[in-house]
Design an enzyme around this catalytic site. Structure first.
Site, PDB file in Angstrom:
ATOM      1  N   ASN A   1       0.874  -1.170   0.000  1.00 58.39           N
ATOM      2  CA  ASN A   1       0.000   0.000   0.000  1.00 58.39           C
ATOM      3  C   ASN A   1       0.910   1.217   0.000  1.00 58.39           C
ATOM      4  O   ASN A   1       1.534   1.532   1.004  1.00 58.39           O
ATOM      5  CB  ASN A   1      -0.883  -0.006   1.237  1.00 58.39           C
ATOM      6  CG  ASN A   1      -1.810   1.201   1.277  1.00 58.39           C
ATOM      7  OD1 ASN A   1      -1.681   2.123   0.464  1.00 58.39           O
ATOM      8  ND2 ASN A   1      -2.734   1.201   2.210  1.00 58.39           N
TER       9      ASN A   1
ATOM     10  N   ASP B   1      -6.587   5.746  -9.202  1.00 55.87           N
ATOM     11  CA  ASP B   1      -8.038   5.705  -8.956  1.00 55.87           C
ATOM     12  C   ASP B   1      -8.514   7.114  -8.623  1.00 55.87           C
ATOM     13  O   ASP B   1      -7.931   7.778  -7.769  1.00 55.87           O
ATOM     14  CB  ASP B   1      -8.343   4.730  -7.805  1.00 55.87           C
ATOM     15  CG  ASP B   1      -8.006   3.292  -8.182  1.00 55.87           C
ATOM     16  OD1 ASP B   1      -8.126   2.954  -9.376  1.00 55.87           O
ATOM     17  OD2 ASP B   1      -7.602   2.511  -7.293  1.00 55.87           O
TER      18      ASP B   1
ATOM     19  N   THR C   1       0.570   1.856 -20.814  1.00 57.53           N
ATOM     20  CA  THR C   1      -0.194   1.486 -19.619  1.00 57.53           C
ATOM     21  C   THR C   1      -1.513   0.861 -20.081  1.00 57.53           C
ATOM     22  O   THR C   1      -2.040   1.244 -21.126  1.00 57.53           O
ATOM     23  CB  THR C   1      -0.494   2.728 -18.749  1.00 57.53           C
ATOM     24  OG1 THR C   1      -1.067   3.740 -19.587  1.00 57.53           O
ATOM     25  CG2 THR C   1       0.760   3.288 -18.098  1.00 57.53           C
TER      26      THR C   1
HETATM   27  N1  SAM Z   1      -1.077   2.312 -13.479  1.00 59.52           N
HETATM   28  C1  SAM Z   1      -1.874   1.298 -14.143  1.00 59.52           C
HETATM   29  C2  SAM Z   1      -2.275   1.758 -15.524  1.00 59.52           C
HETATM   30  O1  SAM Z   1      -2.085   2.938 -15.806  1.00 59.52           O
HETATM   31  O2  SAM Z   1      -2.758   0.951 -16.317  1.00 59.52           O
HETATM   32  C3  SAM Z   1      -3.093   0.906 -13.303  1.00 59.52           C
HETATM   33  C4  SAM Z   1      -4.115   1.984 -13.073  1.00 59.52           C
HETATM   34  S1  SAM Z   1      -5.502   1.439 -12.056  1.00 59.52           S
HETATM   35  C5  SAM Z   1      -6.770   2.536 -12.475  1.00 59.52           C
HETATM   36  C6  SAM Z   1      -5.002   1.943 -10.431  1.00 59.52           C
HETATM   37  C7  SAM Z   1      -4.180   0.878  -9.732  1.00 59.52           C
HETATM   38  O3  SAM Z   1      -3.672   1.382  -8.493  1.00 59.52           O
HETATM   39  C8  SAM Z   1      -4.981  -0.364  -9.394  1.00 59.52           C
HETATM   40  O4  SAM Z   1      -4.301  -1.499  -9.882  1.00 59.52           O
HETATM   41  C9  SAM Z   1      -5.051  -0.345  -7.869  1.00 59.52           C
HETATM   42  O5  SAM Z   1      -5.114  -1.641  -7.298  1.00 59.52           O
HETATM   43  C10 SAM Z   1      -3.774   0.364  -7.516  1.00 59.52           C
HETATM   44  N2  SAM Z   1      -3.779   1.032  -6.193  1.00 59.52           N
HETATM   45  C11 SAM Z   1      -4.747   1.810  -5.693  1.00 59.52           C
HETATM   46  N3  SAM Z   1      -4.398   2.264  -4.480  1.00 59.52           N
HETATM   47  C12 SAM Z   1      -3.169   1.770  -4.203  1.00 59.52           C
HETATM   48  C13 SAM Z   1      -2.284   1.876  -3.091  1.00 59.52           C
HETATM   49  N4  SAM Z   1      -2.604   2.598  -2.019  1.00 59.52           N
HETATM   50  N5  SAM Z   1      -1.096   1.231  -3.154  1.00 59.52           N
HETATM   51  C14 SAM Z   1      -0.767   0.494  -4.244  1.00 59.52           C
HETATM   52  N6  SAM Z   1      -1.565   0.353  -5.315  1.00 59.52           N
HETATM   53  C15 SAM Z   1      -2.754   0.983  -5.309  1.00 59.52           C
END
Ligand code: SAM
Length: 246
Positions: free
Chosen positions: A121, A144, A219
């Protein structure tokens, strides 16, 4: 929940050897056969330190998702260790399996040994993984959006988190951001602009940076936005040197 997540108490306690096995230093590779804590205690020795790598991770992809960016960057920066951080267990496992498969398929060329993925996280304990100024680049791609105002505290760009990014990033290092959500783009720009450790990178320099094209096209989210003819908003921020004391 991240009850099961394990964090090193400090970066020097972090064992990177399973993520980057090809970079484990020689002296560690030829260690005494039996170095279990029990065996060492029998010899009056302390347990071994975590295995050391010949170089440190320098690039982090925050919320790497399915790893498209990592995989595209690997051959472009073959001398640089690049780490994806992802909170979802199954997604992290997917990326790990993918990296292992790519390493196997490219055994002769030795490609993809410089990328790794870690379940974490990133809103917590980032300085437990990286020392001050260790990183040269941080990617925050399509985070997100957490649209509702009461959810804004869950955004991975904030005044507090930007101070953590500033801590782990070296002066001159770059934070790369991209999103298809105009409001989130505005939010990220506002928070980095307001932070004394960062300045926005000029558009000309931004567009000349090869990482920007990769971030737009490689991405998974960037591809999805492309298919839907959506907009991609990019902003880069440079880590400034800290002012002298006094
Ligand atoms: N960066 C990638 C892309 O551009 O295709 C994935 C984008 S996706 C919308 C957001 C990602 O961030 C998800 O896989 C989610 O699980 C991860 N994520 C959200 N909050 C997080 C956190 N606190 N620590 C690590 N990963 C996180």
């Amino acid at each position: 929940s991240d009850h099961q997540l394990i964090y090193p108490p400090s970066p020097d306690q972090m064992d990177w050897s399973s993520l980057f096995p090809y970079y484990v230093t020689e002296e560690d590779a030829t260690e005494a056969e039996d170095s279990t804590p029990e065996a060492l205690a029998g010899q009056g020795l302390q347990p071994v330190e975590p295995k050391r790598l010949s170089k440190d991770v320098e690039v982090a992809d925050i919320g790497c998702g399915f790893g498209g960016l990592l995989i595209a960057l690997a051959p472009v920066m073959p001398e640089t260790l690049i780490l994806g951080l992802e909170i979802r267990v199954s997604v992290t496992q997917f990326v790990e399996d993918k990296i292992n498969a790519l390493r196997g398929q490219n055994q002769e060329k030795g490609l993809y040994r410089n990328i790794g993925v870690l379940r974490a996280n990133t809103m917590k304990f980032l300085p437990n993984f990286f020392t001050k100024g260790q990183l040269s680049k941080i990617f925050i791609c399509f985070p997100d959006p957490h649209f509702k105002a009461r959810k804004h505290k869950q955004r991975i760009v904030s005044t507090t988190l930007n101070s953590e990014y500033a801590y782990v990033l070296r002066p001159g290092g770059i934070v790369y951001t991209i999103t298809d959500v105009p409001d989130l783009h505005g939010w990220m720009v506002q928070h980095f602009d307001a932070h004394p450790s960062f300045e926005r990178v000029e558009e000309e320099e931004q567009e000349a940076d090869p990482c920007v094209a990769i971030m737009r096209s490689e991405t998974e989210e960037g591809k999805k936005v492309e298919r839907n003819n959506g907009q991609k908003h990019v902003a880069l921020f440079r880590r400034l040197a800290d002012p002298p004391y006094g």
